[in-house]
Design a protein around this motif. Structure first.
Motif, short mmCIF file in Angstrom:
data_model
loop_
_atom_site.label_atom_id
_atom_site.label_comp_id
_atom_site.label_asym_id
_atom_site.label_seq_id
_atom_site.Cartn_x
_atom_site.Cartn_y
_atom_site.Cartn_z
N GLU A 56 38.36 54.25 25.05
CA GLU A 56 39.69 54.23 24.43
C GLU A 56 40.68 53.34 25.17
N ASN A 57 40.35 52.94 26.38
CA ASN A 57 41.26 52.10 27.17
C ASN A 57 40.67 50.72 27.47
N HIS A 58 39.51 50.42 26.90
CA HIS A 58 38.83 49.17 27.23
C HIS A 58 39.63 47.92 26.83
N ALA A 59 40.46 48.04 25.82
CA ALA A 59 41.27 46.90 25.39
C ALA A 59 42.23 46.44 26.48
N TRP A 60 42.48 47.30 27.46
CA TRP A 60 43.39 46.96 28.56
C TRP A 60 42.69 46.28 29.73
N PHE A 61 41.36 46.12 29.64
CA PHE A 61 40.62 45.55 30.78
C PHE A 61 41.20 44.21 31.22
N HIS A 62 41.34 43.27 30.28
CA HIS A 62 41.79 41.93 30.69
C HIS A 62 43.22 41.94 31.23
N SER A 63 44.04 42.90 30.81
CA SER A 63 45.42 43.00 31.32
C SER A 63 45.46 43.47 32.76
N VAL A 64 44.42 44.16 33.19
CA VAL A 64 44.32 44.61 34.58
C VAL A 64 43.50 43.61 35.40
N ALA A 65 42.35 43.21 34.86
CA ALA A 65 41.40 42.37 35.61
C ALA A 65 41.95 40.98 35.92
N SER A 66 42.70 40.40 35.01
CA SER A 66 43.19 39.04 35.23
C SER A 66 44.19 38.96 36.39
N PRO A 67 45.25 39.78 36.41
CA PRO A 67 46.14 39.71 37.56
C PRO A 67 45.47 40.19 38.85
N LEU A 68 44.52 41.13 38.74
CA LEU A 68 43.77 41.54 39.92
C LEU A 68 42.98 40.35 40.46
N GLY A 69 42.36 39.59 39.56
CA GLY A 69 41.64 38.39 39.98
C GLY A 69 42.54 37.40 40.68
N LEU A 70 43.74 37.20 40.16
CA LEU A 70 44.68 36.29 40.79
C LEU A 70 45.06 36.78 42.18
N ALA A 71 45.29 38.08 42.31
CA ALA A 71 45.61 38.65 43.63
C ALA A 71 44.45 38.41 44.61
N LEU A 72 43.23 38.61 44.15
CA LEU A 72 42.07 38.39 45.01
C LEU A 72 41.96 36.93 45.43
N ILE A 73 42.25 36.01 44.52
CA ILE A 73 42.23 34.58 44.85
C ILE A 73 43.24 34.31 45.96
N ARG A 74 44.43 34.85 45.82
CA ARG A 74 45.48 34.63 46.82
C ARG A 74 45.13 35.26 48.17
N MET A 75 44.21 36.22 48.15
CA MET A 75 43.77 36.87 49.39
C MET A 75 42.48 36.22 49.91
N ASN A 76 42.15 35.02 49.38
CA ASN A 76 40.94 34.29 49.77
C ASN A 76 39.66 35.06 49.46
N ARG A 77 39.65 35.74 48.34
CA ARG A 77 38.49 36.51 47.90
C ARG A 77 38.09 36.08 46.49
N ALA A 78 38.04 34.76 46.28
CA ALA A 78 37.76 34.21 44.95
C ALA A 78 36.39 34.61 44.44
N GLU A 79 35.42 34.78 45.33
CA GLU A 79 34.07 35.19 44.89
C GLU A 79 34.12 36.53 44.18
N GLU A 80 34.95 37.44 44.69
CA GLU A 80 35.12 38.75 44.04
C GLU A 80 35.85 38.62 42.71
N ALA A 81 36.77 37.69 42.65
CA ALA A 81 37.61 37.51 41.46
C ALA A 81 36.83 36.90 40.29
N LEU A 82 35.87 36.04 40.58
CA LEU A 82 35.19 35.28 39.53
C LEU A 82 34.59 36.15 38.42
N PRO A 83 33.77 37.16 38.71
CA PRO A 83 33.21 37.93 37.59
C PRO A 83 34.27 38.69 36.79
#
Length: 191
Positions: A56-83
């Motif tokens: 019921e909440n899966h439609a929100w995945f990209h709204s959470v995952a995308s900014p989380l990915g950006l945060a990980l990139i800024r923390m030099n953890r791009a490998e974690e962000a990619l998937p």
């Protein structure tokens, strides 16, 4: 505003319904991310990511995952962000309409990983989507990312054109943190 954000963080408590926790996580995570509190943003968004795996909440995945990915990139953890970002882009694209934000973040990830070809391609997709949708804010971010990637590949003149357009749009949209970043990039000739 910071007080309101801190108050909103109360909705992240485990006794709150998942939907409210997701909304609070996205709102506060984006706030922390935009104002330079990257680790707090990542922690906040990570705390609600698992909730988006529920049907019921899966439609929100990209709204959470995308900014989380950006945060990980800024923390030099791009490998974690990619998937996360790849799944986010695929999910957003399959929904029929796309603003391009996820594509911007994926482009930044590819660039951080050193794959500037994929970074440039993804940034161009993000620019095209933002232009098509008329979303000036996303367009400013997409052009900034494209300019940064082009600068990495030695295409300095084209990079400066993208950065100049991104700066104009960001100024007109009153996107102060982005204006400051682009100004630094233009002055330094790098991203």
């Amino acid at each position: 505003m910071k007080f309101e954000v801190l108050d909103c963080q109360n909705d992240l408590a485990h006794d709150r319904p998942p939907f409210f926790r997701i909304l609070s996580g996205v709102a506060t995570g984006l706030f922390w991310l935009r104002f330079g509190h990257t680790e707090l943003a990542a922690e906040t968004l990570q705390s609600v990511l698992s909730l988006t795996k529920e049907d019921e909440n899966h439609a929100w995945f990209h709204s959470v995952a995308s900014p989380l990915g950006l945060a990980l990139i800024r923390m030099n953890r791009a490998e974690e962000a990619l998937p996360l970002l790849q799944q986010s882009v695929a999910m957003e694209s399959s929904g029929g309409s796309s603003r391009g934000t996820q594509a911007v973040h994926l482009a930044a990830c590819w660039a951080a990983l050193g794959d500037t070809r994929k970074g440039e391609d993804q940034a161009r997709i993000a620019v095209a989507r933002a232009r098509q949708n008329g979303d000036q804010g996303v367009l400013a971010y997409a052009l900034h990312t494209l300019g940064a990637v082009l600068n990495q590949t030695g295409q300095h003149k084209v990079s400066q054109v993208c950065l100049s357009e991104a700066l104009d749009i960001a100024e007109s949209c009153k996107m102060r943190p982005l204006v400051e970043q682009i100004s630094k990039d233009v002055a330094g000739g790098s991203s």
